[in-house]
Motif scaffolding. Structure first.
Motif, PDB file in Angstrom:
ATOM      1  N   ARG A 251       0.863  -1.216  -0.017  1.00  0.00           N
ATOM      2  CA  ARG A 251       0.105   0.094  -0.086  1.00  0.00           C
ATOM      3  C   ARG A 251       0.781   1.325   0.181  1.00  0.00           C
ATOM      4  N   ALA A 252       1.854   1.160   0.642  1.00  0.00           N
ATOM      5  CA  ALA A 252       2.717   2.323   0.911  1.00  0.00           C
ATOM      6  C   ALA A 252       3.314   2.540  -0.317  1.00  0.00           C
ATOM      7  N   GLY A 253       3.942   1.599  -1.133  1.00  0.00           N
ATOM      8  CA  GLY A 253       4.621   1.626  -2.453  1.00  0.00           C
ATOM      9  C   GLY A 253       3.669   2.135  -3.644  1.00  0.00           C
ATOM     10  N   GLN A 254       2.262   1.594  -3.321  1.00  0.00           N
ATOM     11  CA  GLN A 254       1.225   2.048  -4.300  1.00  0.00           C
ATOM     12  C   GLN A 254       1.088   3.442  -4.468  1.00  0.00           C
ATOM     13  N   ALA A 255       1.357   3.994  -3.354  1.00  0.00           N
ATOM     14  CA  ALA A 255       1.216   5.520  -3.011  1.00  0.00           C
ATOM     15  C   ALA A 255       1.995   6.401  -3.952  1.00  0.00           C
ATOM     16  N   LEU A 256       3.175   5.742  -4.250  1.00  0.00           N
ATOM     17  CA  LEU A 256       4.073   6.488  -4.921  1.00  0.00           C
ATOM     18  C   LEU A 256       3.723   6.557  -6.422  1.00  0.00           C
ATOM     19  N   LEU A 257       2.893   5.543  -6.968  1.00  0.00           N
ATOM     20  CA  LEU A 257       2.803   5.459  -8.407  1.00  0.00           C
ATOM     21  C   LEU A 257       2.175   6.880  -8.596  1.00  0.00           C
ATOM     22  N   PRO A 258       1.087   7.485  -8.505  1.00  0.00           N
ATOM     23  CA  PRO A 258       0.494   8.463  -9.146  1.00  0.00           C
ATOM     24  C   PRO A 258       1.331   9.852  -8.807  1.00  0.00           C
ATOM     25  N   ARG A 259       1.920   9.924  -7.749  1.00  0.00           N
ATOM     26  CA  ARG A 259       2.841  10.940  -7.476  1.00  0.00           C
ATOM     27  C   ARG A 259       4.114  10.978  -8.258  1.00  0.00           C
ATOM     28  N   GLY A 260       4.772   9.803  -8.400  1.00  0.00           N
ATOM     29  CA  GLY A 260       5.942   9.587  -9.048  1.00  0.00           C
ATOM     30  C   GLY A 260       6.013   9.300 -10.367  1.00  0.00           C
ATOM     31  N   ALA A 261       5.897   7.899 -10.519  1.00  0.00           N
ATOM     32  CA  ALA A 261       5.903   7.215 -11.831  1.00  0.00           C
ATOM     33  C   ALA A 261       5.118   8.080 -13.036  1.00  0.00           C
ATOM     34  N   ALA A 262       3.712   8.308 -12.931  1.00  0.00           N
ATOM     35  CA  ALA A 262       2.818   8.613 -13.740  1.00  0.00           C
ATOM     36  C   ALA A 262       3.308  10.142 -14.069  1.00  0.00           C
ATOM     37  N   PHE A 263       3.672  10.962 -12.878  1.00  0.00           N
ATOM     38  CA  PHE A 263       3.927  12.066 -13.098  1.00  0.00           C
ATOM     39  C   PHE A 263       5.332  12.445 -14.157  1.00  0.00           C
TER      40      PHE A 263
ATOM     41  N   SER B 284      14.031  11.755 -17.093  1.00  0.00           N
ATOM     42  CA  SER B 284      14.568  10.358 -17.148  1.00  0.00           C
ATOM     43  C   SER B 284      15.218   9.914 -15.741  1.00  0.00           C
ATOM     44  N   GLU B 285      15.948  10.791 -15.114  1.00  0.00           N
ATOM     45  CA  GLU B 285      16.593  10.534 -13.989  1.00  0.00           C
ATOM     46  C   GLU B 285      15.563  10.228 -12.945  1.00  0.00           C
ATOM     47  N   PHE B 286      14.671  11.182 -12.746  1.00  0.00           N
ATOM     48  CA  PHE B 286      13.602  10.993 -11.654  1.00  0.00           C
ATOM     49  C   PHE B 286      12.882   9.732 -11.747  1.00  0.00           C
ATOM     50  N   LEU B 287      12.407   9.338 -13.145  1.00  0.00           N
ATOM     51  CA  LEU B 287      11.664   8.338 -13.456  1.00  0.00           C
ATOM     52  C   LEU B 287      12.105   6.741 -13.147  1.00  0.00           C
ATOM     53  N   LYS B 288      13.585   6.771 -12.830  1.00  0.00           N
ATOM     54  CA  LYS B 288      14.347   5.833 -12.425  1.00  0.00           C
ATOM     55  C   LYS B 288      13.941   5.059 -11.167  1.00  0.00           C
ATOM     56  N   PRO B 289      14.013   5.720 -10.360  1.00  0.00           N
ATOM     57  CA  PRO B 289      13.414   5.143  -8.887  1.00  0.00           C
ATOM     58  C   PRO B 289      12.024   4.610  -8.753  1.00  0.00           C
TER      59      PRO B 289
END
Length: 695
Positions: free
Chosen positions: A390-402, A434-439
């Protein structure tokens, strides 16, 4: 016209009847020629040069004279009378056939003032030889005079670049030895002289007769200290180390009537690809010169100067460490030029900047509390994800998608730098999505692959392949081939950890090979890099210079700040910082850094052997593999085991987006691997001590 001036003669359009081909030939090219029968051959003065190629000076002379020996039939020869041994050659040939051999000298030119681009005694000799050749070809005196008057001059040979506030800037970068520099010194009465590079001799004797024209000198490159010692008894001299710094000093010291002259008297290979790149850099800097302020801005792919290396100078509050541009002399000059309070403030600013870039590491390391990583689902809990997921999933909309969306807009909004579009301007600076997308990509992919444990029927692998493919397409459009390899390799490694069959992995490996082959044939960036790496074609100056820089310091290095080859690297503070470490701290330091990276990767992977949470396992493994792979590629480029990639060395290279993204990634790695052993112990379990219990 063609030949050694840089224009292949066979690539020129054929001339009509009556046209004349003019070839300017070096001894190297004459050596390769066996049947060149010139109608008119011109042999000017010969001075010691290229003696690393020839057995001695006589062998070099023999190579030049072959131009005359290859002539047959109705030949004509123009030979300089000014210097030995051409004068002797002229006497011999003139005595044999004085109807076909013409001697020329500077005494034949009475007035050069009407020829702006042909100043100095050497150009008087050139003009005399050209005039003689033109007369032999049937040109009139009026045609010859018009040609000399309107001749613009050759690039990098006493080339007038600009005149600003009464100061003339002249580019004589082609003067790669003292003999070639001497005529330039003779041509101007008040000179601010920039010289140095890779020395061909240990003296400046040929230039000495003209020292009276030099008001001050500014030395650069490997020969900087040597030339500074030679010139110090004769004139004010400053060892500036880089062209940017030398031009800054010369421009500030100049006054109306002075000439800022770049005439290095050295080869350029210590800091530049060739004399042309050195001259182009000089012209570029002069083009941005402002009398009130001179700023040597650094562009992508250029050799870095002092301003670009400055971020590397302050760690722990001391103006010392990797990439320091200064030797002892330069450090003393800076101490005189900057007050101690200004130096302290600058150190403090750098320290604050370092902490700002590392702040995300500490914050993200606390993002996932350790108790969530070890907590198991409770009986009867029908949710599909445990708390860590759940905690990892919270990163998806704020991180990977952005950052994926930002990656889409990079080709549209980003500026192009050296043919690549990788950044977006956000007002306060530039951001590389691209650098921020990596993690975030790793965490998102770990979450996606972990879903397969809950439902085997979900098309997880095809979906992940589509996402990776989309990222790869966007990266190759930039183009960023190196990051594409990182994303694809991490994805394949995570698939292997997620339990994909060996058959699927074999298919992916074959597809990767096919992809590289297709990229070679249809992707120009890959073609250029692979040709340069495997076949030595194209421009390999960067990786070759990086290897020379890395090994220049030997086993223990030249000492902090003592390196000079680093100034010839295009990105010494980022892509090629590993080579700078080798030059200044030695190969032993490079080995220690490689072992440190290996230890970090191995430590994380060993710790994950006891991990039973698939999401945490995949996320942590993916993050550390991405970290280790980036370090490995950077080091391989620096030691010529891989083509140039434009990739930073984690936590050592200076950078904005890269440092912040790595801090986020390593913070997440700490969060995923942190454990509290007491959470797995039950307070109701009592271990038997082996003693009997009596009532």
């Amino acid at each position: 016209m063609g030949g050694n001036i840089g224009l292949p003669i066979l690539a020129q359009d054929p001339l009509p009847d009556g046209g004349v081909y003019v070839l300017e030939l070096s001894s190297y090219q004459i050596d390769l020629t066996r049947s060149l029968d010139c109608d008119v051959a011109v042999l000017l003065n010969i001075t010691p040069d290229h003696l690393d190629r020839y057995d001695d000076f006589d062998a070099y002379v023999a190579s030049k004279v072959r131009l005359l020996d290859m002539q047959a039939g109705h030949y004509l020869q123009v030979i300089s009378r000014e210097t030995q041994p051409t004068f002797e050659e002229y006497e011999i040939r003139w005595s044999q056939d004085h109807d076909r051999v013409i001697g020329v000298g500077v005494d034949e030119i009475a007035d050069q003032s009407r020829w702006p681009a042909l100043q100095g005694p050497h150009n008087a000799e050139n003009a005399a030889a050209a005039t003689a050749a033109c007369r032999l070809l049937g040109l009139t005196e009026e045609q010859v005079e018009e040609g000399l008057r309107t001749y613009p001059g050759l690039p990098h040979r006493m080339e007038r670049v600009r005149e600003k506030d009464g100061v003339l800037f002249v580019n004589d970068s082609k003067a790669t030895n003292p003999t070639a520099t001497a005529p330039a010194l003779a041509a101007f009465p008040a000179i601010r002289w920039i010289l140095g590079g890779q020395a061909k001799t240990d003296n400046l004797d040929e230039c000495a007769p003209h020292f009276g024209h030099v008001r001050s000198a500014y030395t650069i490159g490997e020969a900087g200290e040597l030339f500074a010692r030679l010139l110090a008894p004769h004139m004010p001299v400053t060892n500036c180390e880089t062209l940017e710094n030398a031009l800054d000093h010369a421009a500030r010291d100049s006054q109306a009537g002075d000439t800022v002259l770049l005439s290095p008297a050295c080869a350029s290979f210590d800091q530049f690809k060739d004399f042309e790149q050195r001259g182009d850099r000089f012209k570029d800097l002069v083009g941005r010169y402002d009398r009130k302020h001179f700023r040597a801005d650094q562009g992508e792919g250029r050799a870095a100067g002092p301003e670009q290396l400055r971020p590397l100078r302050h760690i722990g509050g001391r103006p010392l460490v990797l990439g320091d541009r200064q030797g002892p002399a330069a450090a003393d000059r800076d101490a005189d030029r900057h007050r101690p309070d200004r130096r302290r403030r600058r150190v403090a600013r750098r320290r604050r900047a370092l902490f700002r870039r590392l702040r995300p590491l500490f914050r993200t390391s606390l993002f996932l509390p350790p108790d969530r990583l070890d907590r198991r689902r409770r009986p009867g809990d029908d949710c599909h994800l445990d708390d860590a997921a759940r905690a990892g999933q919270a990163l998806l909309p704020r991180g990977a998608a952005f950052f994926f969306v930002m990656l889409i807009f990079v080709p549209i909004l980003g500026p192009e730098v050296n043919g690549a579009t990788r950044w977006i301007d956000i007002g306060i600076g530039q951001l590389q999505p691209s650098e921020f997308l990596k993690p975030f990509f790793v965490v998102a992919m770990a979450w996606l692959l972990s879903l397969r444990e809950q439902d085997k029927s979900l098309p997880i692998f095809p979906l992940s392949a589509v996402l990776v493919g989309a990222v790869a397409v966007l990266l190759m459009k930039q183009p960023d081939f190196g990051s594409t390899i990182i994303f694809a390799s991490v994805w394949i490694a995570m698939l292997a950890l997620a339990g994909v069959s060996l058959r699927v992995l074999g298919i992916l490996a074959a597809a990767a090979v096919v992809g590289v082959v297709l990229a070679y044939f249809f992707y120009p960036v890959a073609t250029t890099r692979i040709d340069g790496f495997l076949f030595g074609e194209g421009d390999n100056f960067q990786v070759e210079n990086a290897m020379r820089t890395l090994t220049a310091g030997g086993l223990f290095g030249m000492g902090p700040g003592a390196g000079t080859r680093k100034f010839g690297l295009p990105e010494p503070h980022t892509d090629y910082i590993f080579s700078v470490i080798g030059e200044e701290f030695g190969l032993i330091a490079c080995l220690a850094i490689a072992i440190l990276y290996l230890t970090i990767v191995a430590r994380v992977l060993i710790k994950l052997l006891d991990e039973d949470n698939s999401f945490a396992l995949l996320a942590a493994a993916g993050l550390v593999i991405q970290f280790g792979l980036q370090a490995l590629i950077n080091m391989m480029v620096n030691v010529q085991l891989a083509p140039s990639k434009g990739m930073t060395l984690p936590f050592i290279s200076y950078g904005g987006s890269s440092m912040l993204a790595l801090s986020i990634g390593m913070g997440l790695l700490l969060a995923f691997t942190r454990r509290n052993p007491y959470l797995t112990r039950s307070p109701y379990v009592v271990k038997w001590s082996g003693e009997s219990v009596t009532a």
